[in-house]
Structures are given as structure tokens and as C-alpha cells.
Scaffold this motif. Structure first.
Motif: not given
Length: 451
Positions: A196-208
Motif C-alpha cells: 500500500i506504500q507503492e503498488r508495484r507488480w513485484w510487491r503484489y507477487a511478494l504479498l502472494g
């Protein structure tokens, strides 16, 4: 005088190192629990897969023809802890044939000891060390999460209460699943805070990835993962509704990223659960049925809540009072060996803050501080809006789910809510302290201690 916010970052590392040493130091002497024996035996799956290389021994068998007891434990429980314990067993030259036996909860301590259900002392010590290390890492991630969501003073206080809470230490130090369970919870929360600080693709993957590991650690983490995904979806959905479709492209990309996170979570979970590979949908349904049956059997054997009022009372006792519970079966009070272990543990100064868990008045204070903390956090414009929503959805949804779904007065089942209460209590206390500190710019003679 520098504010706490401006202290060097190495102070954070030193602080977390001290907390980690404390968590680890008491692992060897925490009182024994019969489930530790069962978790150690479940480590045999590591031997089947990585020593024998025989996947067929762990794949789900629809007909339950081969080792049904093993399969029952395999699909019912998480895999992270037992894989670590199996790896330690392999390093020490242990295989499935020379491990301890499962704990038989229908018989007493002496019978189980005579039948070889007590794990090897050195092996148990190493497994407990591994669990305590995971709890220590969870404490560090909790510190970082609280700091990102609120401020450093709250992070310091919250991490201290986390590392010194008796029930957190009792369960997280044992060779069971709770160390992995809490670490998985923290991985999901910290990944969501970064996202939520910065919505980037790798952070979505990290959340997964974090969500997949969390659910593999212990299945009830699926509730927290769903709540976190909901919290992360709130902003893009709200933008779509408020703008009437004008910002659809950005919102669609964010929602697609969350779908990616969900897909990655499923993939990671399956990679960590070989038993599911043959028939994942069938096993998923089986797990739901088995877990429901497990709770029913536990209620029948050990006694559960008889009314919603009792559930509310139990919720208060284990979440806000923090009642200490070394074991869930009352007759363990009669075992001299366990009594001696408990007394030695509490006299060691390594059992945490023992005033927590013994006072209903303190529990009421924690309840009031939690409520104040939640209201203050929700209304604080200085904190990021998405961070506030993340905390409130996680805590509110988790509290309702735990209250509704927990049929037994077992402290272990309330453990994931302790970080939530600790966060709110810590934020309330630091907010009250901040309001009592004189404004340093009012007359030029004040000192800001909290930022």
C-alpha cells in the motif's frame, strides 16, 4: 535531545536482537506439551520426500488405504514446521523408524513415556530453537509493521509486549506450529504494508508469496489473508465507485495485481503441500470436513463453550486478560513432572511478564485501551489512510471470525489476535503520552520525546 524517531537505525537492530535473545533463551525450558511429540513424528514426510525420494508416500489417497493416520495428520496440519523438524531429524541421523511415537491423548503421561512418546531431548531442543527463531523473526517483522503503520515509539512498545507476552512465549517456543503460524501472519501484514506504500507488480507477487507461506504454516491463516486482500482492494474499488469509472484503468490494474497475488498464494501453498498435488480440489474439501470434525471431537472430549455468552467470556479471558495456559487438558495439572517444569520455567525470569494473565482488572484496562487505540488510530489524519484501513479490517475481521468460530477455551486458538491487541494498546499508550508532552515550540523550553 534527539527524538525517538531520530535515533540511529542500529538502535532498532540492537533492540530487536535483545528481544530475539530473550525469546530464544527460554525455548529449552518451556514446559512440555504432548503435541510436540506428534509434530516431531510428522517430520517423517521430509524423510519420505527428500531422503527416500518417494512422493507416493505423501500424495493424497482417496481410498485412505495406506497409513490413514499419517494422511489424516498430513492434510489436517500445516507443513512449514514439520518440514523444518524433519530436516533437523535428517541432520541428526533420524529416520521414520527411530523417531518417538505419537502422543496418545486417551492415556496419561506415564503411559506415553513408557511407550516411547517423549522425543529425544537434543532433537526436541533443536526443534524448539527453530520455532523460537521463527517467533523472534515474527517479532522483528511486527516491529517493522507497526513502525510503518504508526510510529517508532509505538513499534518499540508493541514489540516489547509481543516478545514478553507469556502466552506468545509458551506457544511460540514449543516444537509445534505456532512459531510458523505467527511468522506467517507477520509476513502477510508486512507485505501488505509495503504494497500500500507503492503498488508495484513485484510487491503484489511478494504479498502472494507471504500469503502462501502463511496458509501453509497453519490453515486458519487463510482468514487473515482474505482480510488483508480485502483491505488492499478497498482503495481501488472505492476509486471506481467514486469516479464513476473515470479512473478505471488504474483501479483495474490494482485489482489485477491482487488477483495475481491470490494466484501466487495458491501456487506457493501447493508447492509447500505435496499431499495436495494429485487432487487439490478433493483435498481442499477433505480438509474443511476434517477440521470441522476435529473441533467437534475436541469439544466432545475436552469440553467447549455452551453458549455465545461463554464464547464472549472466553474471548475476553484469552485476548485481553491473556490468561496463561500451558496445556488444554486439565488433568495435566496432576503430573508432577509437568508441574516441576512449569515452576522452574516461571522462576527463570524467562517466562515473560507474568502479571499478564492473572488479573481481570488488567484485562479490562487492556480492553479499554484497545478501544481507545482503535478509535484514535482510525481518526488520526497523520497516519496513511490505507494503513489505517489495513489495521482496522485485519483486527476487526479477525476478532469477529475468532469470536464466532472458536468453540473451545484454548489459548492457542486466540494467539493470532494477541498482536492486534498489543498494537492497539501500544498505540493508545503512546498517543496518551504524546498528548501529555508539552509542545516544544510553545515557549521554546520543551523537549519532544515522541514524534
Amino acid at each position: 535531545m534527539p527524538t525517538l524517531e531520530r535515533t540511529p537505525r542500529w538502535v532498532d537492530a540492537l533492540w530487536l536482537g535483545c528481544l530475539a535473545l530473550y525469546i530464544i533463551a527460554g525455548a529449552a525450558i518451556v514446559p512440555f506439551h504432548g503435541d510436540e511429540s506428534t509434530l516431531m513424528v510428522m517430520g517423517r514426510d521430509y524423510h519420505y520426500l527428500f531422503v527416500q525420494g518417494d512422493l507416493s508416500k505423501v500424495l493424497y489417497d482417496r481410498q485412505w488405504r495406506v497409513n490413514p493416520h499419517e494422511q489424516h495428520l498430513r492434510i489436517l496440519n500445516g507443513t512449514v514446521s514439520k518440514t523444518i523438524y524433519g530436516w533437523l531429524q535428517s541432520l541428526n541421523g533420524y529416520g521414520p523408524r527411530n523417531l518417538n511415537r505419537n502422543w496418545n491423548w486417551r492415556r496419561d503421561y506415564d503411559f506415553n513415556a513408557a511407550q516411547g512418546a517423549i522425543p529425544d531431548g537434543e532433537l526436541l531442543r533443536q526443534a524448539r530453537l527453530a520455532s523460537a527463531l521463527q517467533l523472534a523473526l515474527a517479532a522483528a517483522l511486527f516491529f517493522q509493521f507497526v513502525k510503518m503503520i504508526s510510529n517508532r515509539p509505538t513499534a518499540y512498545l508493541a514489540s516489547a509486549l509481543f516478545a514478553l507476552h507469556p502466552n506468545m512465549l509458551i506457544n511460540g517456543r514449543r516444537a509445534m506450529m505456532e512459531g510458523s503460524h505467527i511468522l506467517g501472519l507477520m509476513l502477510v501484514l508486512i507485505a501488505a504494508a509495503w504494497l500500500i506504500q507503492e503498488r508495484r507488480w513485484w510487491r503484489y507477487a511478494l504479498l502472494g508469496v507471504g500469503a502462501g507461506v502463511a496458509i501453509a504454516a497453519k490453515h486458519p491463516n487463510v482468514i487473515v489473508c482474505a482480510l488483508v486482500l480485502l483491505a488492499c482492494a478497498r482503495a481501488p474499488i472505492w476509486r471506481l465507485l467514486r469516479s464513476r469509472g473515470r479512473s478505471w484503468q488504474r483501479s483495474t490494474m490494482d485489482l489485477t495485481g491482487l488477483a495475481l497475488a491470490g494466484l501466487v498464494a495458491v501456487i506457493v501453498f501447493l508447492l509447500l503441500n505435496p499431499a495436495w498435488w494429485r487432487e487439490p480440489l478433493t483435498v481442499a474439501g477433505e480438509v474443511v470436513e476434517e477440521r470441522q470434525q476435529l473441533l467437534q471431537n475436541q469439544v466432545k472430549a475436552f469440553g467447549g463453550y455452551n453458549s455465545f455468552g461463554e464464547q464472549v467470556s472466553g474471548f475476553f479471558q484469552f485476548v485481553f486478560v491473556g490468561e496463561r495456559q500451558y496445556f488444554e487438558v486439565s488433568h495435566w495439572n496432576d503430573y508432577d513432572v509437568i508441574t516441576a517444569q512449569r515452576e522452574a520455567y516461571e522462576q527463570s525470569w524467562l517466562a515473560g511478564l507474568l502479571f499478564i494473565g492473572g488479573s481481570g482488572r488488567l484485562g479490562l484496562i487492556f480492553l479499554l485501551l484497545s478501544a481507545f487505540g482503535a478509535i484514535t488510530l482510525a481518526r488520526d489524519p497523520a497516519l496513511p489512510l490505507e494503513g489505517r484501513w489495513l489495521v482496522l479490517i485485519w483486527i476487526g475481521g479477525g476478532a469477529l471470525a475468532t469470536l464466532w468460530l472458536t468453540p473451545l477455551p484454548w489459548a492457542r486458538y486466540y494467539l493470532p489476535l494477541l498482536p492486534a491487541v498489543i498494537l492497539l494498546v501500544s498505540y493508545a499508550l503512546t498517543s496518551l503520552a504524546q498528548s501529555l508532552i508539552k509542545d516544544p515550540y510553545a515557549k521554546g523550553d520543551g523537549v519532544a520525546l515522541l514524534d
